[in-house]
Write a protein that holds these residues in place. Structure first.
Motif, PDB file in Angstrom:
ATOM      1  N   ASN A  18       9.322  74.400 -73.293  1.00  0.00           N
ATOM      2  CA  ASN A  18       9.919  76.174 -73.056  1.00  0.00           C
ATOM      3  C   ASN A  18      10.619  76.147 -73.805  1.00  0.00           C
ATOM      4  O   ASN A  18      12.449  75.456 -72.963  1.00  0.00           O
ATOM      5  CB  ASN A  18      10.294  75.768 -70.665  1.00  0.00           C
ATOM      6  N   PHE A  19      11.254  77.370 -74.252  1.00  0.00           N
ATOM      7  CA  PHE A  19      12.642  77.104 -74.882  1.00  0.00           C
ATOM      8  C   PHE A  19      13.308  79.262 -75.131  1.00  0.00           C
ATOM      9  O   PHE A  19      13.541  79.753 -75.710  1.00  0.00           O
ATOM     10  CB  PHE A  19      12.689  77.579 -76.524  1.00  0.00           C
ATOM     11  N   ALA A  20      12.649  79.441 -73.778  1.00  0.00           N
ATOM     12  CA  ALA A  20      12.320  80.719 -73.105  1.00  0.00           C
ATOM     13  C   ALA A  20      14.277  81.064 -72.650  1.00  0.00           C
ATOM     14  O   ALA A  20      15.377  81.989 -73.476  1.00  0.00           O
ATOM     15  CB  ALA A  20      11.719  81.160 -71.891  1.00  0.00           C
ATOM     16  N   GLU A  21      15.022  80.357 -72.310  1.00  0.00           N
ATOM     17  CA  GLU A  21      16.464  80.501 -71.973  1.00  0.00           C
ATOM     18  C   GLU A  21      16.912  80.203 -73.820  1.00  0.00           C
ATOM     19  O   GLU A  21      18.180  80.672 -73.899  1.00  0.00           O
ATOM     20  CB  GLU A  21      16.602  78.915 -70.945  1.00  0.00           C
ATOM     21  N   ALA A  22      16.948  79.596 -74.684  1.00  0.00           N
ATOM     22  CA  ALA A  22      17.631  79.013 -76.099  1.00  0.00           C
ATOM     23  C   ALA A  22      16.818  80.221 -77.327  1.00  0.00           C
ATOM     24  O   ALA A  22      18.164  80.740 -77.350  1.00  0.00           O
ATOM     25  CB  ALA A  22      16.616  77.722 -75.789  1.00  0.00           C
ATOM     26  N   SER A  23      16.406  80.786 -76.353  1.00  0.00           N
ATOM     27  CA  SER A  23      15.605  82.233 -76.893  1.00  0.00           C
ATOM     28  C   SER A  23      16.676  83.716 -77.165  1.00  0.00           C
ATOM     29  O   SER A  23      16.984  84.020 -77.936  1.00  0.00           O
ATOM     30  CB  SER A  23      14.332  82.268 -76.769  1.00  0.00           C
ATOM     31  N   MET A  24      17.358  83.531 -75.774  1.00  0.00           N
ATOM     32  CA  MET A  24      17.979  84.601 -74.951  1.00  0.00           C
ATOM     33  C   MET A  24      18.581  83.836 -75.695  1.00  0.00           C
ATOM     34  O   MET A  24      19.654  84.918 -76.194  1.00  0.00           O
ATOM     35  CB  MET A  24      17.627  83.857 -73.443  1.00  0.00           C
TER      36      MET A  24
END
Length: 474
Positions: free
Chosen positions: A447-453
């Motif tokens: 899960n890298f969605a928050e980091a990508s944001m």
């Protein structure tokens, strides 16, 4: 294999004598706890040892931080302190986090021990209202290391920073140009350099083919063995093709080392087939296994997205997919590509290395090799930059390896989120199609969605927003 650079985090505490809480002791405890998180989250910690009580000490601390070339500053309001202290830190190129700590229980004296949050609030407001020259984001932190709120926010920041610092200064080799007619993947190299500080190095396909034929036989045979060992099934009649696969793999690795490349975007058709009688899907999968990020079809934007995911995951293997069909009935999409995915990403069914049916000739002549596999179950993230590098697509979800699909590298993707918010398949398709996003999807497990944001915020890049489905054209 790429060496993933670690973020450099600077820690400094600002203080004020009238607040009598244990600011010095708390700061030392924070330092000790952060040293533990540095091991856990894999970053380098640089600490200003003494508390900052005046502007001269603040300026001295910034000189030390700049000398260490830190990427991010955790400015702890160990207690409330002068608003003037923020200006020297705002002048540094490092990104900034403002950290407030809990007050602790009231003492018998009854006074407010630290007034820490007020100090962080003051600095944040100064940066956003009065310091008009400061136009960068600021991230807030609250709590102590080891507490979920603090740890979660720092973890996301470290992953985002790891992505950024490994993009900036990177070199991507464009091998053979962009695949024919894929004009949506053609980029302005100068714009990429300006937006992400990435350089594109043009490499002729002939150079790769000539280098492949010069590779020493002993190296080729060792690589044949290594690649073959990663297959759970390999047709025995593919020995000549596997030798060619090894030669091209070694040639691309050699050129990457010589040119200082962190990634390659390879025009995998049509000349590899016409000039060398080889489909290079397995080559690309093996390069990603070995840590050299490799994108198909000369796709530099996807190579940049894969490189960011590779760094955020601290060196895990990544791949590049197409979105080939959707199923509104069970809210899933199928990620698929010809077969360029690393065997390390396969489920328990393993990898079948075989000729790529897509390039079978009219006479039945086979052209290999590709990796026929199903992605293992688990959470994954798609993150891809648009070709102008102004926007980014951020989708995460869960891979379903039970639902039937088609030969190639593939996996159904469900429980989808766009920009960390749940999204229906029809809303996702509407969002992709109205945005004009290209047809390639960089993918990594985790899960890298928050980091990508957060990466997008620090870089000034806009996430592609949700565009609600309508039955009429938009």
């Amino acid at each position: 294999m790429n060496i993933i650079k670690k973020p450099k985090i600077g820690l400094v505490g600002v203080m004020c004598t009238p607040f009598r809480g244990n600011k010095e002791g708390n700061y030392r405890a924070s330092r000790s706890a952060l040293e533990g998180l540095a091991q856990r989250f894999d970053f380098e910690l640089y600490v200003i040892d003494e508390g900052v009580y005046n502007l001269e000490q603040a300026e001295s601390a910034t000189r030390q931080l700049q000398g260490w070339n830190v990427d991010f500053i955790l400015l702890q309001s160990s207690s409330f302190a002068s608003g003037d202290f923020i200006y020297p830190f705002a002048a540094l190129p490092a990104r900034l986090g403002l950290w407030a700590v809990p007050e602790g229980p009231p003492t018998s004296e009854g006074g407010l021990p630290l007034n820490s949050f007020t100090g962080a609030n003051l600095y944040n407001s100064i940066l956003k209202t009065e310091a008009t020259h400061y136009n960068r984001p600021v991230k807030w932190f609250f709590g102590n290391p080891g507490q979920p709120l603090f740890d979660e926010r720092l973890d996301v920041t470290i992953k985002a920073l790891r992505g950024i610092i490994n993009l900036q200064g990177a070199r991507i080799g464009l091998v053979g140009g962009v695949a024919p007619s894929f004009n949506n993947l053609i980029i302005d190299n100068a714009r990429l350099k300006d937006r992400l500080q990435i350089s594109v190095i043009d490499i002729e396909l002939d150079e790769i083919l000539q280098t492949a034929e010069r590779v020493a036989n002993e190296k080729v045979q060792a690589t044949v063995k290594a690649i073959g060992s990663r297959a759970d099934r390999l047709d025995l009649n593919q020995a000549p093709t596997l030798t060619k696969t090894a030669r091209v793999n070694l040639a691309l690795q050699d050129v990457a080392r010589e040119r200082g490349l962190q990634a390659v975007a390879v025009s995998c058709w049509p000349r590899f087939q016409s000039d060398y009688n080889l489909a290079v899907c397995t080559v690309l999968g093996n390069l990603n296994t070995e840590g050299l990020v490799a994108a198909c079809e000369g796709d530099v934007p996807s190579a940049a997205g894969m490189l960011a995911l590779h760094a955020m995951s601290n060196g895990d293997t990544v791949t590049l997919m197409d979105l080939v069909t959707v199923d509104p009935e069970d809210e899933s999409i199928l990620l698929w590509h010809c077969g360029p995915t690393s065997p390390s990403m396969a489920d328990e069914g393993g990898t079948h290395m075989e000729p790529l049916w897509l390039f079978d000739g009219p006479d039945g002549k086979q052209v290999g090799l590709h990796n026929d596999l199903v992605l293992k179950p688990g959470r994954g993230t798609v993150m891809g930059f648009t070709a102008d590098f102004d926007r980014v697509l951020i989708v995460d979800g869960v891979i379903d390896n039970q639902k039937p699909s088609y030969k190639g590298s593939r996996g159904w993707f469900r429980s989808l989120r766009l920009n960390t918010e749940p999204v229906t398949v029809t809303d996702l398709v509407q969002s992709i199609m109205t945005s004009g996003f290209q047809h390639h999807y960089p993918f990594a497990f985790g899960n890298f969605a928050e980091a990508s944001m957060e990466l997008a915020v620090w870089l000034g890049i806009t996430p592609i927003p949700v565009n609600k489905y309508t039955p009429y054209v938009k």
